[in-house]
Design a protein around this motif. Structure first.
Motif, PDB file in Angstrom:
ATOM      1  N   ARG A  34       0.829  -1.210   0.000  1.00 53.19           N
ATOM      2  CA  ARG A  34       0.000   0.000   0.000  1.00 53.19           C
ATOM      3  C   ARG A  34       0.856   1.250   0.000  1.00 53.19           C
ATOM      4  O   ARG A  34       0.492   2.258  -0.612  1.00 53.19           O
ATOM      5  CB  ARG A  34      -0.961  -0.014   1.180  1.00 53.19           C
ATOM      6  CG  ARG A  34      -2.118  -0.980   0.940  1.00 53.19           C
ATOM      7  CD  ARG A  34      -3.194  -0.892   1.962  1.00 53.19           C
ATOM      8  NE  ARG A  34      -3.913   0.388   1.882  1.00 53.19           N
ATOM      9  CZ  ARG A  34      -5.029   0.633   2.539  1.00 53.19           C
ATOM     10  NH1 ARG A  34      -5.554  -0.293   3.324  1.00 53.19           N
ATOM     11  NH2 ARG A  34      -5.624   1.800   2.425  1.00 53.19           N
ATOM     12  N   THR A  35       1.999   1.211   0.666  1.00 54.00           N
ATOM     13  CA  THR A  35       2.923   2.351   0.642  1.00 54.00           C
ATOM     14  C   THR A  35       3.409   2.596  -0.781  1.00 54.00           C
ATOM     15  O   THR A  35       3.432   3.739  -1.252  1.00 54.00           O
ATOM     16  CB  THR A  35       4.113   2.108   1.593  1.00 54.00           C
ATOM     17  OG1 THR A  35       3.613   1.971   2.930  1.00 54.00           O
ATOM     18  CG2 THR A  35       5.116   3.247   1.524  1.00 54.00           C
ATOM     19  N   LEU A  36       3.776   1.533  -1.481  1.00 51.06           N
ATOM     20  CA  LEU A  36       4.208   1.650  -2.878  1.00 51.06           C
ATOM     21  C   LEU A  36       3.070   2.186  -3.742  1.00 51.06           C
ATOM     22  O   LEU A  36       3.279   3.074  -4.584  1.00 51.06           O
ATOM     23  CB  LEU A  36       4.685   0.285  -3.390  1.00 51.06           C
ATOM     24  CG  LEU A  36       5.245   0.258  -4.797  1.00 51.06           C
ATOM     25  CD1 LEU A  36       6.537   1.059  -4.890  1.00 51.06           C
ATOM     26  CD2 LEU A  36       5.498  -1.189  -5.218  1.00 51.06           C
ATOM     27  N   ALA A  37       1.874   1.688  -3.526  1.00 48.52           N
ATOM     28  CA  ALA A  37       0.706   2.150  -4.289  1.00 48.52           C
ATOM     29  C   ALA A  37       0.443   3.629  -4.028  1.00 48.52           C
ATOM     30  O   ALA A  37       0.158   4.388  -4.959  1.00 48.52           O
ATOM     31  CB  ALA A  37      -0.515   1.322  -3.929  1.00 48.52           C
ATOM     32  N   ARG A  38       0.555   4.038  -2.788  1.00 49.00           N
ATOM     33  CA  ARG A  38       0.340   5.445  -2.424  1.00 49.00           C
ATOM     34  C   ARG A  38       1.350   6.339  -3.152  1.00 49.00           C
ATOM     35  O   ARG A  38       1.001   7.389  -3.679  1.00 49.00           O
ATOM     36  CB  ARG A  38       0.458   5.607  -0.912  1.00 49.00           C
ATOM     37  CG  ARG A  38      -0.010   6.926  -0.385  1.00 49.00           C
ATOM     38  CD  ARG A  38       0.005   6.998   1.154  1.00 49.00           C
ATOM     39  NE  ARG A  38      -0.561   5.819   1.786  1.00 49.00           N
ATOM     40  CZ  ARG A  38       0.144   4.944   2.538  1.00 49.00           C
ATOM     41  NH1 ARG A  38       1.422   5.134   2.773  1.00 49.00           N
ATOM     42  NH2 ARG A  38      -0.455   3.890   3.068  1.00 49.00           N
ATOM     43  N   GLU A  39       2.594   5.897  -3.184  1.00 49.97           N
ATOM     44  CA  GLU A  39       3.631   6.658  -3.893  1.00 49.97           C
ATOM     45  C   GLU A  39       3.325   6.733  -5.386  1.00 49.97           C
ATOM     46  O   GLU A  39       3.511   7.781  -6.014  1.00 49.97           O
ATOM     47  CB  GLU A  39       5.003   6.022  -3.687  1.00 49.97           C
ATOM     48  CG  GLU A  39       5.558   6.164  -2.300  1.00 49.97           C
ATOM     49  CD  GLU A  39       6.911   5.502  -2.169  1.00 49.97           C
ATOM     50  OE1 GLU A  39       7.842   5.909  -2.906  1.00 49.97           O
ATOM     51  OE2 GLU A  39       7.045   4.571  -1.357  1.00 49.97           O
ATOM     52  N   ALA A  40       2.874   5.634  -5.957  1.00 52.00           N
ATOM     53  CA  ALA A  40       2.549   5.608  -7.391  1.00 52.00           C
ATOM     54  C   ALA A  40       1.423   6.583  -7.701  1.00 52.00           C
ATOM     55  O   ALA A  40       1.473   7.319  -8.687  1.00 52.00           O
ATOM     56  CB  ALA A  40       2.159   4.193  -7.816  1.00 52.00           C
ATOM     57  N   LEU A  41       0.419   6.600  -6.850  1.00 54.53           N
ATOM     58  CA  LEU A  41      -0.734   7.471  -7.080  1.00 54.53           C
ATOM     59  C   LEU A  41      -0.416   8.940  -6.831  1.00 54.53           C
ATOM     60  O   LEU A  41      -1.068   9.820  -7.389  1.00 54.53           O
ATOM     61  CB  LEU A  41      -1.902   7.032  -6.202  1.00 54.53           C
ATOM     62  CG  LEU A  41      -2.492   5.659  -6.556  1.00 54.53           C
ATOM     63  CD1 LEU A  41      -3.429   5.185  -5.456  1.00 54.53           C
ATOM     64  CD2 LEU A  41      -3.192   5.704  -7.900  1.00 54.53           C
ATOM     65  N   ALA A  42       0.596   9.211  -6.012  1.00 49.34           N
ATOM     66  CA  ALA A  42       0.957  10.589  -5.694  1.00 49.34           C
ATOM     67  C   ALA A  42       1.789  11.247  -6.797  1.00 49.34           C
ATOM     68  O   ALA A  42       1.898  12.469  -6.853  1.00 49.34           O
ATOM     69  CB  ALA A  42       1.731  10.643  -4.376  1.00 49.34           C
ATOM     70  N   LEU A  43       2.354  10.452  -7.680  1.00 49.03           N
ATOM     71  CA  LEU A  43       3.206  10.982  -8.743  1.00 49.03           C
ATOM     72  C   LEU A  43       2.344  11.479  -9.896  1.00 49.03           C
ATOM     73  O   LEU A  43       1.659  10.687 -10.553  1.00 49.03           O
ATOM     74  CB  LEU A  43       4.160   9.889  -9.229  1.00 49.03           C
ATOM     75  CG  LEU A  43       5.244  10.315 -10.196  1.00 49.03           C
ATOM     76  CD1 LEU A  43       6.195  11.302  -9.535  1.00 49.03           C
ATOM     77  CD2 LEU A  43       6.012   9.100 -10.680  1.00 49.03           C
ATOM     78  N   HIS A  44       2.351  12.778 -10.112  1.00 50.20           N
ATOM     79  CA  HIS A  44       1.536  13.391 -11.165  1.00 50.20           C
ATOM     80  C   HIS A  44       2.403  14.328 -12.011  1.00 50.20           C
ATOM     81  O   HIS A  44       2.334  15.543 -11.848  1.00 50.20           O
ATOM     82  CB  HIS A  44       0.365  14.181 -10.575  1.00 50.20           C
ATOM     83  CG  HIS A  44      -0.589  13.354  -9.796  1.00 50.20           C
ATOM     84  ND1 HIS A  44      -1.480  12.503 -10.390  1.00 50.20           N
ATOM     85  CD2 HIS A  44      -0.778  13.228  -8.471  1.00 50.20           C
ATOM     86  CE1 HIS A  44      -2.183  11.899  -9.458  1.00 50.20           C
ATOM     87  NE2 HIS A  44      -1.770  12.315  -8.289  1.00 50.20           N
ATOM     88  N   PRO A  45       3.204  13.786 -12.914  1.00 50.00           N
ATOM     89  CA  PRO A  45       4.031  14.663 -13.734  1.00 50.00           C
ATOM     90  C   PRO A  45       3.180  15.466 -14.713  1.00 50.00           C
ATOM     91  O   PRO A  45       2.123  15.009 -15.158  1.00 50.00           O
ATOM     92  CB  PRO A  45       4.955  13.703 -14.475  1.00 50.00           C
ATOM     93  CG  PRO A  45       4.211  12.410 -14.503  1.00 50.00           C
ATOM     94  CD  PRO A  45       3.372  12.381 -13.249  1.00 50.00           C
ATOM     95  N   ALA A  46       3.632  16.662 -15.030  1.00 48.97           N
ATOM     96  CA  ALA A  46       2.958  17.470 -16.042  1.00 48.97           C
ATOM     97  C   ALA A  46       3.178  16.818 -17.408  1.00 48.97           C
ATOM     98  O   ALA A  46       4.126  16.042 -17.594  1.00 48.97           O
ATOM     99  CB  ALA A  46       3.508  18.888 -16.034  1.00 48.97           C
TER     100      ALA A  46
END
Length: 109
Positions: A36-48
């Motif tokens: 879930r920590t890895l998933a949270r990090e993946a979802l938090a990454l929002h590049p332009a």
């Protein structure tokens, strides 16, 4: 026309790559907190749009970035297969990571 045609095969290939990169990160796919920590990090990454993303140049940083991209491919395969009335899912790692992404996205509420 769908990008993916053999959904089960694509799911298997994506999962194999997730497993491979997870080894570099030392991810225990049965450890819900770690996944879930890895998933949270993946979802938090929002590049332009067009922005090059780098988490660093270590093997771990590159593996994490690859897994984040693979998460997007998972979603694409499942979305396309659902549109074709085909249920697609991978093995245990696919299911663990997919569930974590779903829970962390807030879709489970």
């Amino acid at each position: 026309m769908p990008i993916f045609e053999h959904y089960a095969e694509e799911a298997q290939r994506i999962e194999q790559e997730i497993v491979r990169h997870g080894i570099v990160l030392g991810i225990d796919w049965q450890d819900e907190f770690a996944v879930r920590t890895l998933a949270r990090e993946a979802l938090a990454l929002h590049p332009a749009d067009g922005e090059k993303v780098s988490l660093g140049n270590t093997p771990e940083a590159r593996a994490k970035l690859e897994i984040f991209g693979l998460a997007q491919l998972m979603l694409k395969v499942m979305t396309e297969s659902a549109a074709d009335d085909v249920e697609t899912h991978g093995g245990d790692v696919w299911k663990a990571f997919g569930r974590a992404l779903w829970l962390e996205s807030g879709q489970a509420d």
